[in-house]
Design a protein around this motif. Sequence first.
Motif, mmCIF file in Angstrom:
data_model
loop_
_atom_site.group_PDB
_atom_site.id
_atom_site.type_symbol
_atom_site.label_atom_id
_atom_site.label_comp_id
_atom_site.label_asym_id
_atom_site.label_seq_id
_atom_site.Cartn_x
_atom_site.Cartn_y
_atom_site.Cartn_z
ATOM 1 N N GLN A 55 10.743 9.381 -8.874
ATOM 2 C CA GLN A 55 9.523 8.075 -8.474
ATOM 3 C C GLN A 55 10.150 7.737 -8.031
ATOM 4 O O GLN A 55 9.641 6.887 -7.001
ATOM 5 N N GLN A 56 11.624 7.182 -7.893
ATOM 6 C CA GLN A 56 11.918 6.017 -7.032
ATOM 7 C C GLN A 56 12.105 6.525 -5.462
ATOM 8 O O GLN A 56 11.429 5.754 -4.776
ATOM 9 N N LEU A 57 12.659 7.848 -5.167
ATOM 10 C CA LEU A 57 12.152 8.228 -3.843
ATOM 11 C C LEU A 57 10.678 8.161 -4.075
ATOM 12 O O LEU A 57 10.667 8.023 -2.292
ATOM 13 N N TRP A 58 10.445 8.840 -3.677
ATOM 14 C CA TRP A 58 8.629 8.666 -3.521
ATOM 15 C C TRP A 58 7.793 6.879 -4.046
ATOM 16 O O TRP A 58 7.452 7.013 -2.384
ATOM 17 N N ASN A 59 8.402 6.032 -4.392
ATOM 18 C CA ASN A 59 8.200 4.839 -3.753
ATOM 19 C C ASN A 59 8.889 4.196 -3.092
ATOM 20 O O ASN A 59 7.824 3.452 -2.072
ATOM 21 N N GLY A 60 10.199 4.693 -2.589
ATOM 22 C CA GLY A 60 10.688 4.150 -1.600
ATOM 23 C C GLY A 60 10.329 4.675 -0.623
ATOM 24 O O GLY A 60 10.179 3.824 0.807
ATOM 25 N N PHE A 61 9.758 6.053 -0.200
ATOM 26 C CA PHE A 61 9.509 6.352 0.973
ATOM 27 C C PHE A 61 8.342 5.886 1.539
ATOM 28 O O PHE A 61 7.495 5.414 2.189
ATOM 29 N N ALA A 62 7.228 5.240 0.256
ATOM 30 C CA ALA A 62 5.546 4.203 0.861
ATOM 31 C C ALA A 62 5.526 3.410 0.964
ATOM 32 O O ALA A 62 5.186 2.829 1.755
ATOM 33 N N ASN A 63 7.376 2.795 0.040
ATOM 34 C CA ASN A 63 7.622 1.117 1.294
ATOM 35 C C ASN A 63 7.772 1.332 2.872
ATOM 36 O O ASN A 63 7.367 0.298 3.375
ATOM 37 N N LEU A 64 8.537 2.057 2.862
ATOM 38 C CA LEU A 64 9.307 2.631 3.742
ATOM 39 C C LEU A 64 8.357 2.775 5.095
ATOM 40 O O LEU A 64 8.774 2.749 6.458
ATOM 41 N N LEU A 65 7.549 3.741 5.191
ATOM 42 C CA LEU A 65 6.967 4.782 6.057
ATOM 43 C C LEU A 65 6.107 4.390 6.804
ATOM 44 O O LEU A 65 5.325 4.005 7.659
ATOM 45 N N PHE A 66 5.398 3.192 5.954
ATOM 46 C CA PHE A 66 3.881 2.785 6.245
ATOM 47 C C PHE A 66 4.249 1.236 6.576
ATOM 48 O O PHE A 66 5.193 0.440 5.730
ATOM 49 N N PRO A 67 3.430 0.186 7.375
ATOM 50 C CA PRO A 67 2.707 0.679 8.357
ATOM 51 C C PRO A 67 3.353 1.071 9.595
ATOM 52 O O PRO A 67 4.348 0.698 9.466
ATOM 53 N N LEU A 68 2.969 2.389 9.900
ATOM 54 C CA LEU A 68 4.011 3.096 11.321
ATOM 55 C C LEU A 68 4.458 1.885 12.133
ATOM 56 O O LEU A 68 5.555 2.493 12.724
ATOM 57 N N ASN A 69 3.780 1.690 12.403
ATOM 58 C CA ASN A 69 4.449 0.437 13.669
ATOM 59 C C ASN A 69 4.810 -0.706 13.489
ATOM 60 O O ASN A 69 5.167 -1.270 14.256
ATOM 61 N N SER A 70 5.222 -0.764 12.179
ATOM 62 C CA SER A 70 6.169 -2.042 11.864
ATOM 63 C C SER A 70 7.183 -1.995 12.322
ATOM 64 O O SER A 70 7.954 -1.045 11.399
ATOM 65 N N PRO A 71 8.142 -2.981 12.287
ATOM 66 C CA PRO A 71 9.640 -3.268 12.966
ATOM 67 C C PRO A 71 10.289 -2.723 11.718
ATOM 68 O O PRO A 71 11.750 -2.572 11.576
#
Length: 284
Positions: A55-71
């Motif tokens: 669950q922590q990995l899933w939330n981590g991916f959700a936080n770091l994948l979007f928005p796609l063009n974010s620095p």
Amino acid sequence: MLTVALVVLALYWPLMYLANIPAAQRALDTGAVLPCKTAFECATQLRSPVLPSPQQLWNGFANLLFPLNSPNAIPLNAAVTAMETLVGLFLAALVGFFFAIGMVASRAFERSLLPWIVASQTVPIIAIAPMLVVLLGQYGVQGWIPKAIIAAYIAFFPIAIGVTKGLKSPDPLSLDLMKTYNANPWQTYLKLRFPASVPYLFTAFKVAMTAALIGAIVAEISTISLQGIGKMLAENSRASDVVAMWVIMLSSAVLGILLVALVDWIERLLTPWRRARASGRGGA
């Protein structure tokens, strides 16, 4: 691949609990305020877990994948690292081919140069990266180019050795036949040695691709970087965000798989006769 994935998933939960329960118990013993009462319950809710829960990995991916063009998102930074890796591989291929041809053409050249090529790979890249960036910066070479050069430095060795092995792979009878046809050295290379080296070449490229990726990430960590996977690792390491570091490391592994798959696709595209030969053997 599916079997390996299922085995990893089956082992992940018990390994996660074994790794996190001692840390959770220490946190409870120190009186830390946690939304759980037992070490078993807290094992999946630690802020800095040894091994994050799914669950922590899933939330981590959700936080770091979007928005796609974010620095600060993984996609943009992974694209920068991939560009540095591909440019580094191209530079390594140019230099590796030059030295490979020289080592095949001249035994003296090989004996005098090969020890230095081997010795160059024993220098820790984390030590040479800042010095190389400073040196190139004096000549106005900045940004992603120094990282690509460092990636090329790491990827050069497997390409040079693999291509040399491939160029030497033709048997003596084939070489004698080329002499019988009065072929000059360049014709021998183009019509015999280079075609024979193709399997070795793409194998070397796959090894060099992973080496170049590691070199690019280490270069981003070791120098001042505004973008890249290495920059994200360094920033989250300073922030002690363990979950984010795990997410970034898994993302870099996926990037490596995709880059090696790209080399494999190019190999299939450029060598259709190998697929036909393999299918013929399978049919037989």
